[in-house]
Enzyme design. Structure first.
Site, short mmCIF file in Angstrom:
data_model
loop_
_atom_site.label_atom_id
_atom_site.label_comp_id
_atom_site.label_asym_id
_atom_site.label_seq_id
_atom_site.Cartn_x
_atom_site.Cartn_y
_atom_site.Cartn_z
N SER A 230 5.54 7.08 -6.23
CA SER A 230 4.49 7.47 -5.71
C SER A 230 3.69 8.74 -6.38
O SER A 230 4.59 9.43 -6.55
CB SER A 230 4.36 8.01 -4.22
N HIS B 105 1.56 10.91 -5.41
CA HIS B 105 1.64 11.96 -4.55
C HIS B 105 2.83 12.93 -4.69
O HIS B 105 2.61 14.20 -4.56
CB HIS B 105 1.64 11.41 -3.20
N ASP C 26 -5.58 11.14 -1.79
CA ASP C 26 -6.30 10.03 -0.98
C ASP C 26 -7.51 10.74 0.10
O ASP C 26 -7.25 12.11 0.46
CB ASP C 26 -5.52 9.66 0.22
N TYR D 188 0.98 -1.23 -0.07
CA TYR D 188 -0.07 -0.04 0.25
C TYR D 188 0.81 1.33 0.13
O TYR D 188 0.36 2.23 -0.23
CB TYR D 188 -1.04 0.15 1.16
N GLU E 2 -7.53 0.68 -4.43
CA GLU E 2 -7.55 1.63 -3.16
C GLU E 2 -8.63 2.49 -3.68
O GLU E 2 -8.44 3.31 -4.52
CB GLU E 2 -6.04 2.41 -3.56
N HIS F 211 -7.89 6.33 -3.24
CA HIS F 211 -6.85 7.09 -4.04
C HIS F 211 -7.31 7.72 -5.49
O HIS F 211 -7.51 6.73 -6.40
CB HIS F 211 -5.71 6.16 -4.13
#
Length: 188
Positions: A92, A94, A101, A85, A150, A153
């Site tokens: 990533s 992000h 998220d 995860y 997910e 996300h």
């Protein structure tokens, strides 16, 4: 289509350690984080689209909260544990400022698959493409994305691409494979 928003970020396509997105902003999204926390930041177009998305959810009586936006390479390195995860540093989404998220009080603001069955999770799945977002790691696509499902996300890819990917059921990896095949065929 703006290639900055369709970029594929994963273990085979990592971002450089020194990559920092241009125009990171905090638009005042409903975050489960204190003001000034870097995870409240998103790339500018992504931030405005997320603001529209969350405002619409609020108008419909939902309690959708942002949990994590931008993460630097260094922060990702701190979080990385080697489990499925948490992406390795550089891999990533992000870090790009294009990923977010989300969660809700019904699941205690946790990032859990149970979010998918909440009113907020069901609403997000249906409405995210209208604002340019996809559920980046869909159910039953782990063998393609490398990540388990997910439902919390989301990733900004622009409205046209989000609509296309949602209608076709393609992941961003499959889209890029298809694009590369077309480019390869065009070279002949």
């Amino acid at each position: 289509m703006d290639k900055d928003y369709t970029i594929l970020i994963n273990s085979k396509n990592p971002l450089p350690a020194d990559f920092i997105p241009k125009h990171l902003i905090d638009t005042g999204l409903p975050f489960d984080a204190i003001p000034g926390d870097p995870k409240r930041l998103l790339e500018e177009k992504t931030a405005h689209a997320a603001l529209e998305l969350t405002a619409r959810s609020r108008m419909e009586g939902l309690s959708l909260y942002c949990i994590s936006g931008y993460r630097s390479y260094i922060r990702q390195k701190e979080l990385y544990t080697g489990n499925n995860y948490v992406a390795a540093p550089g891999t990533s989404e992000h870090q790009s400022g294009l990923a977010l998220d989300l969660s809700c009080p019904a699941v205690h603001m946790e990032l859990t698959e149970a979010f998918a069955e909440t009113q907020e999770g069901l609403w997000l799945k249906k409405h995210a493409p209208l604002y340019g977002f996809i559920i980046r790691y869909p159910e039953n696509k782990t063998h393609i994305t490398g990540f388990p499902w997910e439902p919390w996300h989301i990733r900004y890819v622009t409205r046209p691409l989000a609509s296309y990917l949602t209608l076709t059921g393609l992941t961003l990896e499959e889209y890029h494979m298809m694009e590369n095949s077309v480019d390869f065929l065009d070279l002949k």
